[in-house]
Design an enzyme around this catalytic site. Structure first.
Site, PDB file in Angstrom:
ATOM      1  N   MET A  94       0.838  -1.203   0.000  1.00 61.12           N
ATOM      2  CA  MET A  94       0.000   0.000   0.000  1.00 61.12           C
ATOM      3  C   MET A  94       0.875   1.256   0.000  1.00 61.12           C
ATOM      4  O   MET A  94       0.389   2.351   0.308  1.00 61.12           O
ATOM      5  CB  MET A  94      -0.947  -0.010   1.191  1.00 61.12           C
ATOM      6  N   GLY A  95       2.160   1.112  -0.310  1.00 66.57           N
ATOM      7  CA  GLY A  95       3.031   2.275  -0.398  1.00 66.57           C
ATOM      8  C   GLY A  95       3.474   2.784   0.966  1.00 66.57           C
ATOM      9  O   GLY A  95       3.392   2.069   1.959  1.00 66.57           O
ATOM     10  N   GLY A 117      11.115  -2.485   5.470  1.00 68.23           N
ATOM     11  CA  GLY A 117      10.412  -3.773   5.480  1.00 68.23           C
ATOM     12  C   GLY A 117       9.915  -4.131   4.092  1.00 68.23           C
ATOM     13  O   GLY A 117      10.152  -5.243   3.582  1.00 68.23           O
ATOM     14  N   HIS A 118       9.232  -3.176   3.448  1.00 68.74           N
ATOM     15  CA  HIS A 118       8.772  -3.414   2.071  1.00 68.74           C
ATOM     16  C   HIS A 118       9.963  -3.684   1.142  1.00 68.74           C
ATOM     17  O   HIS A 118       9.923  -4.576   0.292  1.00 68.74           O
ATOM     18  CB  HIS A 118       8.058  -2.183   1.520  1.00 68.74           C
ATOM     19  N   GLN A 170     -10.306  -2.906   2.255  1.00 68.52           N
ATOM     20  CA  GLN A 170      -9.831  -3.542   3.490  1.00 68.52           C
ATOM     21  C   GLN A 170      -9.869  -2.592   4.686  1.00 68.52           C
ATOM     22  O   GLN A 170      -9.429  -2.947   5.769  1.00 68.52           O
ATOM     23  CB  GLN A 170      -8.430  -4.131   3.304  1.00 68.52           C
ATOM     24  N   GLY A 188       5.490 -10.125   3.874  1.00 63.79           N
ATOM     25  CA  GLY A 188       6.153 -10.060   5.165  1.00 63.79           C
ATOM     26  C   GLY A 188       5.428 -10.882   6.227  1.00 63.79           C
ATOM     27  O   GLY A 188       4.201 -10.961   6.228  1.00 63.79           O
ATOM     28  N   GLN A 218      -2.329 -12.513   7.834  1.00 63.95           N
ATOM     29  CA  GLN A 218      -2.551 -12.207   6.410  1.00 63.95           C
ATOM     30  C   GLN A 218      -1.734 -13.132   5.513  1.00 63.95           C
ATOM     31  O   GLN A 218      -2.235 -13.636   4.497  1.00 63.95           O
ATOM     32  CB  GLN A 218      -2.169 -10.748   6.152  1.00 63.95           C
ATOM     33  N   SER A 263       6.656  -0.135  10.093  1.00 66.25           N
ATOM     34  CA  SER A 263       5.281  -0.107   9.616  1.00 66.25           C
ATOM     35  C   SER A 263       5.014   1.274   9.043  1.00 66.25           C
ATOM     36  O   SER A 263       5.508   2.279   9.574  1.00 66.25           O
ATOM     37  CB  SER A 263       4.317  -0.366  10.781  1.00 66.25           C
ATOM     38  N   ARG A 286       2.413   2.770   9.392  1.00 64.18           N
ATOM     39  CA  ARG A 286       1.644   3.480  10.422  1.00 64.18           C
ATOM     40  C   ARG A 286       2.538   4.051  11.528  1.00 64.18           C
ATOM     41  O   ARG A 286       2.057   4.848  12.331  1.00 64.18           O
ATOM     42  CB  ARG A 286       0.565   2.568  11.012  1.00 64.18           C
TER      43      ARG A 286
HETATM   44  P1  AMP Z   1       1.456  -2.986   3.490  1.00 58.85           P
HETATM   45  O1  AMP Z   1       1.964  -1.909   2.598  1.00 58.85           O
HETATM   46  O2  AMP Z   1       1.398  -2.593   4.932  1.00 58.85           O
HETATM   47  O3  AMP Z   1       0.169  -3.595   2.986  1.00 58.85           O
HETATM   48  O4  AMP Z   1       2.525  -4.155   3.449  1.00 58.85           O
HETATM   49  C1  AMP Z   1       2.935  -4.708   2.224  1.00 58.85           C
HETATM   50  C2  AMP Z   1       3.802  -5.910   2.497  1.00 58.85           C
HETATM   51  O5  AMP Z   1       4.950  -5.509   3.248  1.00 58.85           O
HETATM   52  C3  AMP Z   1       3.096  -6.998   3.325  1.00 58.85           C
HETATM   53  O6  AMP Z   1       3.475  -8.270   2.807  1.00 58.85           O
HETATM   54  C4  AMP Z   1       3.651  -6.771   4.702  1.00 58.85           C
HETATM   55  O7  AMP Z   1       3.647  -7.924   5.509  1.00 58.85           O
HETATM   56  C5  AMP Z   1       5.085  -6.356   4.377  1.00 58.85           C
HETATM   57  N1  AMP Z   1       5.696  -5.637   5.494  1.00 58.85           N
HETATM   58  C6  AMP Z   1       5.179  -4.580   6.167  1.00 58.85           C
HETATM   59  N2  AMP Z   1       6.004  -4.239   7.192  1.00 58.85           N
HETATM   60  C7  AMP Z   1       7.045  -5.096   7.160  1.00 58.85           C
HETATM   61  C8  AMP Z   1       8.222  -5.271   7.945  1.00 58.85           C
HETATM   62  N3  AMP Z   1       8.483  -4.471   8.981  1.00 58.85           N
HETATM   63  N4  AMP Z   1       9.069  -6.266   7.635  1.00 58.85           N
HETATM   64  C9  AMP Z   1       8.805  -7.096   6.582  1.00 58.85           C
HETATM   65  N5  AMP Z   1       7.719  -6.983   5.793  1.00 58.85           N
HETATM   66  C10 AMP Z   1       6.847  -6.001   6.076  1.00 58.85           C
END
Ligand code: AMP
Length: 273
Positions: free
Chosen positions: A24-25, A30-31, A55, A144, A150, A185, A187
């Site tokens: 979601m950008g 992590g991403h 969602q 992740g 999820q 995160s 967030r």
């Molecule tokens: P999101 O943008 O929050 O929907 O996350 C997109 C992807 O990045 C999902 O597969 C998450 O699990 C992964 N992700 C988010 N935060 C982390 C993190 N701290 N470490 C590894 N993967 C992450």
């Protein structure tokens, strides 16, 4: 090679078979670790950036969700992505097509974790990921473990209908953390510097859980630590790593999972214990 940014379904016609990182950008390390994992596995990587309205429940942070697209594209390119797919709602959910949610697997409905506290969530996630997989047709989808339920839900969704997505392999990667242990995160951008110590309550609670042998004691310890950090708990549990259902006996090798609110910010984390 320079980054290819695409936004129409037809732009994806010749791009099947890549490693896919849906996001979601508001990209953080992590991403980007997921992009690097795809590159290290030897695959060309396609990332999607789409803040998926289905969602979020009314009252959640859909409107406030950060959308720094120029920064995101620069980061995706630097991490080694070849393509970024940035669809808008009319591409994801065209008015003349009925985009259905696949049947939800039991791990999306039975554990009473995210499913209980965000009842819209997995319907929205499965719907958008099924649609993205139909469009992108990757060989691998890299996700992740930060969003552990999820990950299991999407692995189960794909396993239940492998032919639809050409046996795409859903790969889970370890959570990337800040130096102090806070899980990265998007967030976290909502947290003030003065909130950081309270946010570390999740990491400290899981550490406390890992020092005991049974689920009841571990869960009691986690709640105590979270309360000490003035966090409001949705759940703080130890569950089976595959089914996310309660465990009996030793908790070694299972998973601690927490969701807690720091004022208006909802934080989730998990780790193997
Ligand atoms: P999101 O943008 O929050 O929907 O996350 C997109 C992807 O990045 C999902 O597969 C998450 O699990 C992964 N992700 C988010 N935060 C982390 C993190 N701290 N470490 C590894 N993967 C992450």
């Amino acid at each position: 090679m320079s980054l290819h940014v695409v936004n129409q379904a037809s732009d994806l016609a010749d791009l099947a078979g890549m490693a896919f990182v849906p996001t979601m950008g508001a990209l953080h390390d992590g991403h980007l670790s997921l992009v690097r994992a795809g590159v290290e596995m030897g695959h060309p990587v396609i990332m999607s950036i789409y803040v998926n309205p289905t969602q979020f429940a009314p009252g959640e942070d859909f409107d406030a969700y950060p959308r720094p697209i120029d920064d995101d594209l620069a980061k995706a390119e630097a991490a080694g992505a070849q393509v970024v797919f940035v669809p808008d709602n009319s591409v994801m959910y065209p008015a003349d097509e009925d985009i259905a949610c696949p049947p939800l697997p039991s791990v999306a409905t039975e554990p009473r974790l995210e499913d209980a506290h965000r009842p819209h969530f997995f319907t929205g996630v499965c719907k958008v990921v099924a649609r993205l997989l139909d469009l992108v047709r990757p060989s691998h989808m890299i996700m992740g473990r930060k969003d552990y339920q999820q990950l299991l839900v999407l692995q189960s969704m794909v396993a239940a209908d492998p032919g639809r997505w050409n046996n795409v392999e859903v790969v889970g990667c370890e959570t990337i953390r800040e130096p102090d242990g806070l899980a990265m995160s998007s967030r976290n951008a909502y947290l003030a510097e003065s909130d950081r110590d309270r946010a570390l309550g999740l990491t400290r609670a899981m550490q406390a859980a890992s020092e005991v042998a049974d689920a009841a004691t571990a869960e009691h310890r986690m709640r105590t630590v979270l309360k000490e950090h003035d966090l409001r708990v949705d759940y703080a549990v130890v569950r089976d790593s595959h089914t996310l259902m309660p465990v009996t006996g030793s908790i070694h090798g299972h998973r601690a999972l927490i969701a807690a609110h720091l004022d208006a910010v909802r934080l989730i984390d998990n780790q193997s214990i």
